[in-house]
Design an enzyme around this catalytic site. Structure first.
Site, mmCIF file in Angstrom:
data_model
loop_
_atom_site.group_PDB
_atom_site.id
_atom_site.type_symbol
_atom_site.label_atom_id
_atom_site.label_comp_id
_atom_site.label_asym_id
_atom_site.label_seq_id
_atom_site.Cartn_x
_atom_site.Cartn_y
_atom_site.Cartn_z
ATOM 1 N N TRP A 188 6.662 -1.964 11.168
ATOM 2 C CA TRP A 188 5.300 -2.406 11.434
ATOM 3 C C TRP A 188 5.279 -3.039 12.825
ATOM 4 C CZ3 TRP A 188 3.719 -7.674 12.073
ATOM 5 C CH2 TRP A 188 2.350 -7.776 12.431
ATOM 6 N N GLU A 221 4.048 1.448 8.658
ATOM 7 C CA GLU A 221 2.930 0.680 8.098
ATOM 8 C C GLU A 221 1.762 0.670 9.069
ATOM 9 O OE1 GLU A 221 3.968 -3.377 7.139
ATOM 10 O OE2 GLU A 221 2.047 -3.774 6.152
ATOM 11 N N LYS A 252 -2.253 -0.621 10.217
ATOM 12 C CA LYS A 252 -3.064 -1.832 10.155
ATOM 13 C C LYS A 252 -4.392 -1.590 10.832
ATOM 14 C CE LYS A 252 -2.571 -6.786 10.504
ATOM 15 N NZ LYS A 252 -1.691 -7.925 10.666
ATOM 16 N N ASP A 261 -0.510 -1.058 3.235
ATOM 17 C CA ASP A 261 -0.615 -2.461 2.828
ATOM 18 C C ASP A 261 -2.091 -2.658 2.501
ATOM 19 O OD1 ASP A 261 -1.406 -5.243 3.279
ATOM 20 O OD2 ASP A 261 0.605 -5.598 4.047
ATOM 21 N N HIS A 291 -4.752 -4.106 4.823
ATOM 22 C CA HIS A 291 -4.922 -3.540 6.158
ATOM 23 C C HIS A 291 -6.031 -2.514 6.280
ATOM 24 C CE1 HIS A 291 -0.558 -4.696 7.485
ATOM 25 N NE2 HIS A 291 -1.276 -5.717 7.060
ATOM 26 N N HIS A 296 2.632 -2.060 0.274
ATOM 27 C CA HIS A 296 2.735 -3.511 0.314
ATOM 28 C C HIS A 296 1.580 -4.037 -0.517
ATOM 29 C CE1 HIS A 296 5.200 -4.544 4.183
ATOM 30 N NE2 HIS A 296 5.922 -4.022 3.219
ATOM 31 N N ASP A 355 -6.961 -9.723 6.729
ATOM 32 C CA ASP A 355 -5.589 -9.531 6.272
ATOM 33 C C ASP A 355 -4.951 -10.893 6.025
ATOM 34 O OD1 ASP A 355 -2.995 -8.481 5.897
ATOM 35 O OD2 ASP A 355 -2.560 -8.777 8.012
ATOM 36 N N ASP A 357 -3.228 -12.130 3.388
ATOM 37 C CA ASP A 357 -1.961 -12.254 2.682
ATOM 38 C C ASP A 357 -1.944 -13.345 1.623
ATOM 39 O OD1 ASP A 357 -0.367 -10.151 4.131
ATOM 40 O OD2 ASP A 357 -0.942 -11.387 5.834
ATOM 41 N N ASP A 372 3.921 -8.426 -0.366
ATOM 42 C CA ASP A 372 3.754 -8.972 0.992
ATOM 43 C C ASP A 372 2.621 -9.990 1.042
ATOM 44 O OD1 ASP A 372 3.812 -9.454 3.690
ATOM 45 O OD2 ASP A 372 2.939 -7.543 4.298
HETATM 46 C C1 RNT Z 1 1.610 -7.612 8.782
HETATM 47 C C2 RNT Z 1 2.241 -6.635 7.870
HETATM 48 C C3 RNT Z 1 3.732 -6.783 7.702
HETATM 49 C C4 RNT Z 1 4.178 -8.232 7.598
HETATM 50 C C5 RNT Z 1 5.620 -8.411 7.247
HETATM 51 C C6 RNT Z 1 6.091 -9.795 7.468
HETATM 52 O O1 RNT Z 1 0.247 -7.561 8.775
HETATM 53 O O2 RNT Z 1 1.624 -6.680 6.618
HETATM 54 O O3 RNT Z 1 4.136 -6.050 6.604
HETATM 55 O O4 RNT Z 1 3.408 -8.926 6.674
HETATM 56 O O5 RNT Z 1 6.380 -7.499 7.930
HETATM 57 ZN ZN ZN Z 2 2.526 -5.539 5.034
#
Ligand code: RNT
Ligand code: ZN
Length: 413
Positions: free
Chosen positions: A180, A221, A223, A254, A257, A281, A289, A291, A321
């Site tokens: 990523w 990955e 985003k 993810d 994203h 993820h 985003d 998390d 994640d």
């Molecule tokens: C960031 C991505 C990535 C990170 C990790 C720490 O937006 O989601 O996966 O969260 O690599």
């Molecule tokens: Zn991620």
């Protein structure tokens, strides 16, 4: 009859084999992200998190040494049922006294303590290059216009592929190695093409190295935006999915994203049809985003249902994640991971019959059934799963985590 036996009976009336569901879940690995334990800091000297991601909060008890992080992971493993892998980031390299290697010079030996840790617990490992929180990650990285910087991150990714191969050799594969990049721009670009072309060149160079593609699954990955990179993201959905498809890599989605009404659950079938496999993820977006800790919510369930419906349990690499520093970090890990397991179990308890109904245009029946499923005695099956995995059930795990907080976390400075 026990509550579980009764529940089993009720599900069987819907054509659901509960034992089969429990067995399938037991075999499905979920890769636990190591970075919830220390707010994504790692051990290679960086003290702040960059790359357009952010951990907020300063709940006491954060792990700040490898031993502390390992203790915390052990505690989480005790509280979460199911088969787990451990997902490491390159910044969690463990150096000997006085030793130091920059990210482009990382070697398998810097991860030997993790391999030992994983082996003792019967865990396999996954891996991630750390392309943020570094002096060479202040602007673009793998898409940088500065050749020296771009080279540095190419070398870092190559080093990470070698480390991933080492993990596979030591503990068994495949090791998912997820790239990523935080690359993007705050304001409107003058060229969206140039950085993407350089990212493509970098990826070409990274995967041209000689490595065993059965042992290491390189994932990409995507985003949509990051903090400070609101206007343009180099590694967009099309860029990463398209590259992965064309070059035999594994796309990684993810679910934090995407645009707010765009859902990963709808993408899984297409990804599996086209790419053959998919890495995920699991996280919880809150407006951006952000998390947050994963909940037992509709979209998490829907993602899991799609994995099951697509017969994708051995084609989807599931990882977690999120990073929450505002609450007890062990609990943040545990709540999210238990919810991922719950959502998978919930999905496995869906009558397969329903898919047939769709082709027979029985939409009323599908709607009725889907709603009826919501009040089935799911909790009794979940409790049984926890019992068989020798982890506490929903009513008991928190007290266990509180004890750990008293005994261990509060002692940390
Ligand atoms: C960031 C991505 C990535 C990170 C990790 C720490 O937006 O989601 O996966 O969260 O690599
Ligand atoms: Zn991620």
């Amino acid at each position: 009859m026990s509550r579980f036996e009764e529940a089993k009976e009720m599900y069987s009336q819907l054509g659901v084999d509960v034992e089969e569901a429990l067995n399938s879940l037991q075999k499905f690995p979920v890769s636990v992200h190591c970075w919830q334990g220390d707010d994504v800091v790692g051990f290679d000297g960086s003290d702040s998190l960059t790359g357009g991601i952010q951990t907020t909060g300063n709940y006491p008890g954060k792990a700040s040494t490898p031993d502390e992080l390992m203790d915390d992971i052990d505690e989480v493993l005790k509280l979460v049922p199911g088969t787990k892998k451990l997902n490491l980031h390159a910044c969690y390299a463990i150096f000997e006294e006085g030793e130091k290697a920059d990210r482009d010079a990382l070697e398998p030996k810097h991860f030997k303590p993790w391999v030992d840790f994983a082996r003792q617990r019967g865990l396999k490992l996954d891996f991630n290059p750390t392309i943020f929180s570094h002096e060479k990650a202040q602007g673009l990285t793998l898409s940088s216009e500065d050749e020296e910087i771009r080279r540095f991150w190419i070398d870092h990714c190559k080093a990470c592929i070698r480390i991933s191969e080492y993990f596979a050799d030591e503990l068994g594969g495949p090791v998912v190695m997820n790239i990523w990049i935080p690359d993007g721009l705050k304001d409107l670009p003058a060229s969206r093409l140039a950085p993407r072309r350089r990212y493509l060149d970098s990826l070409n160079e990274i995967i041209s190295m000689d490595y065993d593609k059965e042992k290491v699954k390189v994932a990409l990955e995507s985003k949509v935006f990051g903090i400070g990179m609101e206007s343009y993201t180099v590694g967009s959905g099309e860029m990463t999915f398209g590259y992965a498809l064309k070059n035999g890599l594994t796309p990684l989605m993810d679910n934090g994203h995407y645009h707010p009404t765009e859902v990963v659950s709808d993408k899984i079938s297409a990804a599996l049809l086209l790419a053959g496999e998919l890495a995920l993820h699991l996280t919880r977006p809150v407006r951006w985003d952000s998390d947050h800790v994963v909940l037992f919510d509709d979209e998490t369930k829907e993602i899991c249902k799609e994995i099951v419906r697509c017969d994708g349990l051995d084609k989807v690499y599931m990882a977690t994640d999120w990073f929450d520093a505002s609450i007890n970090r062990i609990c943040a890990w545990t709540i999210g991971l238990r919810n991922v397991q719950k959502a998978m179990l919930y999905a496995l308890l869906e009558p397969k019959e329903m898919q047939v109904m769709q082709d027979q245009n029985e939409f009323t029946k599908i709607l009725a059934l889907q709603e009826n499923l919501k009040t089935m005695p799911f909790g009794d099956v979940w409790n049984e799963y926890c019992r068989r995995n020798q982890v506490p059930n929903d009513l008991d795990w928190f007290a266990e985590a509180e004890k750990y907080e008293e005994k261990v976390l509060k002692e940390r400075k």
